[in-house]
Design a protein around this motif. Structure first.
Motif, PDB file in Angstrom:
ATOM      1  N   MET A   1      43.821  52.026  28.000  1.00  0.00           N
ATOM      2  CA  MET A   1      43.957  50.569  28.041  1.00  0.00           C
ATOM      3  C   MET A   1      43.402  50.045  29.366  1.00  0.00           C
ATOM      4  N   ALA A   2      42.700  48.942  29.299  1.00  0.00           N
ATOM      5  CA  ALA A   2      42.192  48.279  30.489  1.00  0.00           C
ATOM      6  C   ALA A   2      42.580  46.809  30.437  1.00  0.00           C
ATOM      7  N   SER A   3      42.710  46.203  31.608  1.00  0.00           N
ATOM      8  CA  SER A   3      43.104  44.797  31.645  1.00  0.00           C
ATOM      9  C   SER A   3      42.552  44.117  32.884  1.00  0.00           C
ATOM     10  N   VAL A   4      42.484  42.785  32.813  1.00  0.00           N
ATOM     11  CA  VAL A   4      42.115  41.992  33.967  1.00  0.00           C
ATOM     12  C   VAL A   4      43.060  40.800  34.026  1.00  0.00           C
ATOM     13  N   LYS A   5      43.557  40.515  35.211  1.00  0.00           N
ATOM     14  CA  LYS A   5      44.426  39.361  35.422  1.00  0.00           C
ATOM     15  C   LYS A   5      43.720  38.391  36.343  1.00  0.00           C
ATOM     16  N   ILE A   6      43.399  37.206  35.812  1.00  0.00           N
ATOM     17  CA  ILE A   6      42.750  36.162  36.589  1.00  0.00           C
ATOM     18  C   ILE A   6      43.675  34.953  36.567  1.00  0.00           C
ATOM     19  N   ALA A  28      37.274  36.142  40.465  1.00  0.00           N
ATOM     20  CA  ALA A  28      38.093  37.104  41.197  1.00  0.00           C
ATOM     21  C   ALA A  28      39.398  37.356  40.448  1.00  0.00           C
ATOM     22  N   GLY A  29      39.770  38.611  40.360  1.00  0.00           N
ATOM     23  CA  GLY A  29      41.001  38.951  39.660  1.00  0.00           C
ATOM     24  C   GLY A  29      41.401  40.387  39.929  1.00  0.00           C
ATOM     25  N   PHE A  30      42.423  40.827  39.237  1.00  0.00           N
ATOM     26  CA  PHE A  30      42.919  42.191  39.383  1.00  0.00           C
ATOM     27  C   PHE A  30      42.526  42.985  38.140  1.00  0.00           C
ATOM     28  N   TRP A  31      41.653  43.973  38.334  1.00  0.00           N
ATOM     29  CA  TRP A  31      41.160  44.784  37.236  1.00  0.00           C
ATOM     30  C   TRP A  31      41.874  46.127  37.244  1.00  0.00           C
ATOM     31  N   ARG A  32      42.258  46.579  36.064  1.00  0.00           N
ATOM     32  CA  ARG A  32      43.012  47.824  35.991  1.00  0.00           C
ATOM     33  C   ARG A  32      42.600  48.629  34.751  1.00  0.00           C
ATOM     34  N   ALA A  33      42.463  49.959  34.944  1.00  0.00           N
ATOM     35  CA  ALA A  33      42.186  50.858  33.825  1.00  0.00           C
ATOM     36  C   ALA A  33      43.176  52.018  33.899  1.00  0.00           C
ATOM     37  N   ASN A  58      16.429  26.099  29.619  1.00  0.00           N
ATOM     38  CA  ASN A  58      16.235  24.866  30.386  1.00  0.00           C
ATOM     39  C   ASN A  58      16.710  24.990  31.823  1.00  0.00           C
ATOM     40  N   GLY A  59      16.982  26.227  32.269  1.00  0.00           N
ATOM     41  CA  GLY A  59      17.397  26.437  33.642  1.00  0.00           C
ATOM     42  C   GLY A  59      18.840  26.096  33.922  1.00  0.00           C
ATOM     43  N   ARG A  60      19.629  25.851  32.858  1.00  0.00           N
ATOM     44  CA  ARG A  60      21.031  25.514  33.043  1.00  0.00           C
ATOM     45  C   ARG A  60      21.769  26.666  33.736  1.00  0.00           C
ATOM     46  N   GLU A  61      22.671  26.345  34.647  1.00  0.00           N
ATOM     47  CA  GLU A  61      23.449  27.363  35.347  1.00  0.00           C
ATOM     48  C   GLU A  61      24.260  28.171  34.343  1.00  0.00           C
ATOM     49  N   PRO A  62      24.033  29.487  34.258  1.00  0.00           N
ATOM     50  CA  PRO A  62      24.774  30.293  33.281  1.00  0.00           C
ATOM     51  C   PRO A  62      26.213  30.532  33.733  1.00  0.00           C
ATOM     52  N   GLU A  63      27.135  30.487  32.783  1.00  0.00           N
ATOM     53  CA  GLU A  63      28.542  30.801  33.064  1.00  0.00           C
ATOM     54  C   GLU A  63      28.952  31.935  32.128  1.00  0.00           C
ATOM     55  N   LEU A  64      29.057  33.121  32.683  1.00  0.00           N
ATOM     56  CA  LEU A  64      29.361  34.283  31.869  1.00  0.00           C
ATOM     57  C   LEU A  64      30.851  34.395  31.600  1.00  0.00           C
ATOM     58  N   LEU A  65      31.188  35.060  30.507  1.00  0.00           N
ATOM     59  CA  LEU A  65      32.571  35.242  30.082  1.00  0.00           C
ATOM     60  C   LEU A  65      33.137  36.564  30.604  1.00  0.00           C
ATOM     61  N   ASP A  66      34.436  36.589  30.810  1.00  0.00           N
ATOM     62  CA  ASP A  66      35.110  37.845  31.140  1.00  0.00           C
ATOM     63  C   ASP A  66      35.164  38.710  29.886  1.00  0.00           C
ATOM     64  N   ARG A  67      34.808  39.980  30.035  1.00  0.00           N
ATOM     65  CA  ARG A  67      34.865  40.911  28.912  1.00  0.00           C
ATOM     66  C   ARG A  67      35.591  42.181  29.354  1.00  0.00           C
ATOM     67  N   VAL A  68      36.478  42.670  28.510  1.00  0.00           N
ATOM     68  CA  VAL A  68      37.199  43.916  28.795  1.00  0.00           C
ATOM     69  C   VAL A  68      37.074  44.834  27.586  1.00  0.00           C
ATOM     70  N   ASN A  69      36.405  45.964  27.776  1.00  0.00           N
ATOM     71  CA  ASN A  69      36.193  46.921  26.682  1.00  0.00           C
ATOM     72  C   ASN A  69      35.706  46.201  25.415  1.00  0.00           C
ATOM     73  N   PHE A  70      34.658  45.437  25.591  1.00  0.00           N
ATOM     74  CA  PHE A  70      34.129  44.577  24.530  1.00  0.00           C
ATOM     75  C   PHE A  70      33.009  45.305  23.785  1.00  0.00           C
TER      76      PHE A  70
END
Length: 232
Positions: A1-6, A28-33, A58-70
């Motif tokens: 199991m892995a997790s991230v707490k943001i 920024a967050g706490f990542w744990r495996a 169009n050069g829009r600022e990308p906002e990436l998603l948090d992924r955990v074991n995706f």
């Protein structure tokens, strides 16, 4: 199991082979495996991701998603190829890795962005005959160098993404594939000289180790360099 707490939110997922975990810049967050896991990491610069967004949309600022074991088989496959190339010691591995990192950027923007980024179409035609000659002449003249994809794209004033597509339309090969075949063709001529050691031939055509040269040579020719030389 892995997790991230943001902040107050925690995302968890069971550890599984073939999955990816994404930690976006500024999240920024706490990542744990829990337990023992085997991973390969790629640290992708924000400027590179922005450059990709500029070139395909169009050069829009990308906002990436948090992924955990995706589960993303495409991105995982690209990551596996990067890992193989880093371990190969191949003299032209850098060029291949550059193209793979571009694919990483594309897949991140397409499948892991908070907002959809429209993809702008690339050129419908390949390079002109003059452009092909300019690029291929440059590669022939720099066999033993670590040729960067951006260097080749700059020769014809295209982005890396559009250059790769246009080169393939014009030649039927990727820049990496074309360069590999030219190196091997030159190596076959050099192997006719019995005074040259195989390691010498490898270095001349741009491979750092004899083993990496032999592996690529066998893949293209169907024989090892030693076997090829014995049949001359």
């Amino acid at each position: 199991m892995a997790s991230v707490k943001i902040g107050r939110e925690t995302t968890s997922a069971p550890a599984a082979a073939g999955t990816i975990t994404l930690a976006p810049r500024g999240h920024a967050g706490f990542w744990r495996a829990d337990g023992v896991v085997e991973v390969s990491n790629v640290f992708l610069g924000h400027k590179r991701l922005l450059a990709c967004a500029d070139q395909i949309g169009n050069g829009r600022e990308p906002e990436l998603l948090d992924r955990v074991n995706f589960g993303d088989p495409k991105l995982f496959a690209i990551m596996a190829l990067i890992n193989d190339e880093v371990s190969s010691g191949d003299g032209i591995a850098y060029l291949f890795i550059e193209q793979l990192l571009d694919l990483v950027c594309l897949q991140l923007l397409r499948a892991h962005s908070a907002t959809a980024i429209p993809m702008a179409p690339g050129p419908r035609r390949g390079l002109s005959e003059r452009q092909v000659k300019r690029v291929t002449a440059y590669m022939r003249e720099n066999f033993a160098e670590d040729i960067q994809l951006q260097e080749l794209a700059d020769l014809v004033n295209l982005s890396r993404f559009h250059f790769c597509r246009a080169f393939r339309l014009a030649t039927g090969q990727t820049p990496y594939g074309w360069l590999t075949r030219q190196r091997i063709a030159h190596a076959k001529e050099l192997l006719k000289n019995p005074t040259l050691r195989i390691i010498d031939v490898a270095v001349i055509v741009g491979y750092e180790t004899q083993s990496s040269f032999a592996a690529i040579f066998r893949k293209v020719v169907g024989l090892t360099p030693s076997e090829f030389r014995r049949r001359l």
